[in-house]
Scaffold this motif. Structure first.
Motif, PDB file in Angstrom:
ATOM      1  N   LYS A  83       1.751   6.380 -16.738  1.00  0.00           N
ATOM      2  CA  LYS A  83       2.866   6.076 -15.848  1.00  0.00           C
ATOM      3  C   LYS A  83       3.099   7.244 -14.897  1.00  0.00           C
ATOM      4  N   PHE A  84       3.752   6.965 -13.780  1.00  0.00           N
ATOM      5  CA  PHE A  84       4.102   8.022 -12.847  1.00  0.00           C
ATOM      6  C   PHE A  84       5.355   8.735 -13.330  1.00  0.00           C
ATOM      7  N   GLY A  85       5.361  10.052 -13.160  1.00  0.00           N
ATOM      8  CA  GLY A  85       6.511  10.850 -13.541  1.00  0.00           C
ATOM      9  C   GLY A  85       7.339  11.260 -12.335  1.00  0.00           C
ATOM     10  N   SER A  86       8.132  12.329 -12.496  1.00  0.00           N
ATOM     11  CA  SER A  86       9.017  12.783 -11.419  1.00  0.00           C
ATOM     12  C   SER A  86       8.660  14.177 -10.932  1.00  0.00           C
ATOM     13  N   ASN A  87       7.460  14.646 -11.274  1.00  0.00           N
ATOM     14  CA  ASN A  87       6.991  15.954 -10.830  1.00  0.00           C
ATOM     15  C   ASN A  87       5.767  15.799  -9.930  1.00  0.00           C
ATOM     16  N   PRO A  88       5.428  16.825  -9.169  1.00  0.00           N
ATOM     17  CA  PRO A  88       4.255  16.738  -8.294  1.00  0.00           C
ATOM     18  C   PRO A  88       2.957  16.559  -9.078  1.00  0.00           C
ATOM     19  N   GLY A  89       2.054  15.777  -8.516  1.00  0.00           N
ATOM     20  CA  GLY A  89       0.750  15.544  -9.123  1.00  0.00           C
ATOM     21  C   GLY A  89      -0.267  15.226  -8.043  1.00  0.00           C
ATOM     22  N   GLN A  90      -1.477  14.933  -8.453  1.00  0.00           N
ATOM     23  CA  GLN A  90      -2.539  14.607  -7.498  1.00  0.00           C
ATOM     24  C   GLN A  90      -2.229  13.298  -6.776  1.00  0.00           C
ATOM     25  N   THR A  91      -2.459  13.273  -5.479  1.00  0.00           N
ATOM     26  CA  THR A  91      -2.167  12.073  -4.696  1.00  0.00           C
ATOM     27  C   THR A  91      -3.087  10.927  -5.088  1.00  0.00           C
ATOM     28  N   LYS A  92      -2.487   9.770  -5.305  1.00  0.00           N
ATOM     29  CA  LYS A  92      -3.239   8.556  -5.614  1.00  0.00           C
ATOM     30  C   LYS A  92      -2.929   7.513  -4.546  1.00  0.00           C
ATOM     31  N   PHE A  93      -3.939   6.745  -4.205  1.00  0.00           N
ATOM     32  CA  PHE A  93      -3.809   5.715  -3.175  1.00  0.00           C
ATOM     33  C   PHE A  93      -3.788   4.356  -3.864  1.00  0.00           C
ATOM     34  N   LEU A  94      -2.657   3.666  -3.725  1.00  0.00           N
ATOM     35  CA  LEU A  94      -2.385   2.490  -4.542  1.00  0.00           C
ATOM     36  C   LEU A  94      -2.418   1.191  -3.743  1.00  0.00           C
ATOM     37  N   LYS A  95      -2.930   0.196  -4.401  1.00  0.00           N
ATOM     38  CA  LYS A  95      -2.940  -1.178  -3.893  1.00  0.00           C
ATOM     39  C   LYS A  95      -2.135  -1.997  -4.897  1.00  0.00           C
ATOM     40  N   VAL A  96      -0.916  -2.375  -4.510  1.00  0.00           N
ATOM     41  CA  VAL A  96       0.047  -2.940  -5.446  1.00  0.00           C
ATOM     42  C   VAL A  96       0.119  -4.461  -5.295  1.00  0.00           C
ATOM     43  N   PRO A  97      -0.131  -5.209  -6.357  1.00  0.00           N
ATOM     44  CA  PRO A  97      -0.051  -6.679  -6.290  1.00  0.00           C
ATOM     45  C   PRO A  97       1.366  -7.132  -5.957  1.00  0.00           C
ATOM     46  N   PRO A  98       1.516  -8.256  -5.257  1.00  0.00           N
ATOM     47  CA  PRO A  98       2.845  -8.731  -4.858  1.00  0.00           C
ATOM     48  C   PRO A  98       3.729  -9.140  -6.032  1.00  0.00           C
ATOM     49  N   THR A  99       3.124  -9.379  -7.209  1.00  0.00           N
ATOM     50  CA  THR A  99       3.909  -9.764  -8.381  1.00  0.00           C
ATOM     51  C   THR A  99       4.421  -8.563  -9.164  1.00  0.00           C
ATOM     52  N   ALA A 100       3.961  -7.348  -8.821  1.00  0.00           N
ATOM     53  CA  ALA A 100       4.345  -6.152  -9.569  1.00  0.00           C
ATOM     54  C   ALA A 100       5.759  -5.718  -9.199  1.00  0.00           C
ATOM     55  N   ALA A 101       6.544  -5.324 -10.209  1.00  0.00           N
ATOM     56  CA  ALA A 101       7.899  -4.834  -9.979  1.00  0.00           C
ATOM     57  C   ALA A 101       7.904  -3.330  -9.725  1.00  0.00           C
ATOM     58  N   SER A 102       6.790  -2.676 -10.037  1.00  0.00           N
ATOM     59  CA  SER A 102       6.679  -1.240  -9.857  1.00  0.00           C
ATOM     60  C   SER A 102       5.209  -0.887  -9.683  1.00  0.00           C
ATOM     61  N   TYR A 153       0.832  -1.197   0.000  1.00  0.00           N
ATOM     62  CA  TYR A 153       0.000   0.000   0.000  1.00  0.00           C
ATOM     63  C   TYR A 153       0.872   1.255   0.000  1.00  0.00           C
ATOM     64  N   ILE A 154       0.650   2.078  -1.022  1.00  0.00           N
ATOM     65  CA  ILE A 154       1.458   3.273  -1.239  1.00  0.00           C
ATOM     66  C   ILE A 154       0.533   4.442  -1.538  1.00  0.00           C
ATOM     67  N   PHE A 155       0.850   5.633  -1.008  1.00  0.00           N
ATOM     68  CA  PHE A 155       0.165   6.828  -1.492  1.00  0.00           C
ATOM     69  C   PHE A 155       1.203   7.686  -2.209  1.00  0.00           C
ATOM     70  N   CYS A 156       0.886   8.027  -3.440  1.00  0.00           N
ATOM     71  CA  CYS A 156       1.860   8.571  -4.373  1.00  0.00           C
ATOM     72  C   CYS A 156       1.474   9.980  -4.811  1.00  0.00           C
ATOM     73  N   ALA A 157       2.415  10.930  -4.685  1.00  0.00           N
ATOM     74  CA  ALA A 157       2.161  12.336  -5.020  1.00  0.00           C
ATOM     75  C   ALA A 157       2.840  12.740  -6.329  1.00  0.00           C
ATOM     76  N   ARG A 158       3.086  11.785  -7.213  1.00  0.00           N
ATOM     77  CA  ARG A 158       3.724  12.068  -8.498  1.00  0.00           C
ATOM     78  C   ARG A 158       2.679  12.407  -9.567  1.00  0.00           C
ATOM     79  N   ASN A 159       3.127  13.108 -10.592  1.00  0.00           N
ATOM     80  CA  ASN A 159       2.264  13.350 -11.740  1.00  0.00           C
ATOM     81  C   ASN A 159       2.162  12.087 -12.588  1.00  0.00           C
ATOM     82  N   THR A 160       1.221  12.044 -13.482  1.00  0.00           N
ATOM     83  CA  THR A 160       1.079  10.902 -14.384  1.00  0.00           C
ATOM     84  C   THR A 160       1.182  11.377 -15.826  1.00  0.00           C
ATOM     85  N   THR A 161       1.791  10.541 -16.641  1.00  0.00           N
ATOM     86  CA  THR A 161       1.908  10.831 -18.057  1.00  0.00           C
ATOM     87  C   THR A 161       1.903   9.525 -18.827  1.00  0.00           C
ATOM     88  N   GLN A 162       0.991   9.415 -19.779  1.00  0.00           N
ATOM     89  CA  GLN A 162       0.842   8.213 -20.611  1.00  0.00           C
ATOM     90  C   GLN A 162       0.710   6.951 -19.748  1.00  0.00           C
TER      91      GLN A 162
END
Length: 329
Positions: free
Chosen positions: A23-42, A12-21
């Protein structure tokens, strides 16, 4: 496998990055609350769930026992990463912390705050700006929310483990929040705050105005410092000659009594073969050190005095050090 065990297996991650195409970028963006599967590398924006569902699930995982009054009791640890961390690195270190703590008996939840940063060392100054811009999200999007839940439904203790520039994010977040009356009135408090390789000025972590809010809103602060940390050296070109960092030289003598410094240099130096394959091991070994994670676990438990934890020893001057493997715990 039932639904509860499936939820626990997720990250479980809350992410404040921007999104582009997508994917997450390296600039500020709207916070998203993520539920990440154990098989995911990212983690990706597609893993976002609603904020209420995210908090409900995390709190359900955090509940580990029941108090004498019948209220659920538990722990949430928030991990804050440093600068120059790729998405894969953030998730990998999150998992190392979670699995390491679980191996010592931790049964609460571990979540990560993924603030926007680049993935090259040259982005140091830009990352520092983005860290300041998004720091308040830590308080508004998570800490105060966990505090409200604790005051109404259950007794959940919230802790933070901040690495490298993550310590700067944490300090800026608390300082900014204390300038906002609406947040001050909520009366939020963290239990254990732990800094590892903290990339903030050592002098600023004493009795200074800039760190006053951080100390005011925690019960205990533990600083892990490593004198062998080259990434925090003043001579490091990326640092542009800034003052000595608390993650290298430790807390100043005038730090509040609720703060304690634990020098991990002996452990790192004697056991450095264990970390030989880790890039920038002197700064990043914390995630792969069973001794560090055991100390973090015992700190979160809060059942033993800070000077008596079996993972630590005091030198002739009374300063605390983390035990190397050669010393029995």
């Amino acid at each position: 496998m039932n639904d509860h065990f499936m939820e626990i297996a997720m990250d479980y991650i809350f992410c404040a990055r921007n999104t582009t195409q997508g994917k997450f970028g390296s600039n500020p963006g709207q916070t998203k609350f993520l539920k990440v599967p154990p098989t995911a590398a990212s983690h990706t924006p597609a893993m976002a769930i609603s904020r209420p569902d995210w908090f409900k699930t995390v709190i359900d995982i955090a509940k580990t026992s029941t108090s004498a009054t019948g209220k659920p009791v538990g722990d949430v640890l928030i991990y804050i990463h440093g600068y120059n961390n790729a998405l894969q690195t953030v998730l990998a270190r999150h998992r190392l912390i979670r699995k390491g703590l679980e191996s010592f008996g931790y049964k609460g939840a571990v979540v990560s705050f993924d603030w926007p940063c680049g993935d090259t060392a040259l982005n140091y100054l830009e990352d520092r700006v983005d860290a300041r811009l998004t720091a308040l999200r830590l308080v508004t999007d998570a800490v105060t929310a966990f505090g409200r839940i604790q005051s109404t439904d259950c007794m959940i203790s919230t802790h933070v483990l901040a690495h490298s520039m993550g310590a700067f994010v944490l300090r800026e977040a608390f300082d900014d929040a204390d300038d906002r009356p609406a947040l001050v009135q909520q009366g939020w408090t963290l239990s254990q705050v732990m800094l590892a390789g903290g990339d903030v000025s050592a002098n600023s972590m004493g009795a200074s105005e800039v760190s006053a809010s951080l100390y005011r809103h925690c019960i205990r602060l533990t600083n892990y410092s490593n004198p062998y940390d080259a990434a925090l050296s003043i001579s490091n070109a990326k640092r542009l000659g800034v003052s000595p960092r608390v993650g290298r030289v430790g807390l100043p003598a005038n730090s509040p009594t609720k703060a304690v410094n634990v020098d991990v240099g002996t452990h790192y130096d004697e056991d450095r073969e264990d970390f030989a394959g880790i890039p920038n091991a002197d700064h990043a070994f914390y995630f792969s050190s069973n001794r560090v994670l055991q100390d973090v676990y015992l700190t979160i438990q809060g059942e033993i005095d800070r000077a008596a934890l079996p993972t630590r020893f005091a030198d002739g001057s009374g300063k605390l050090h983390l035990k190397p493997k050669s010393m029995k715990v």
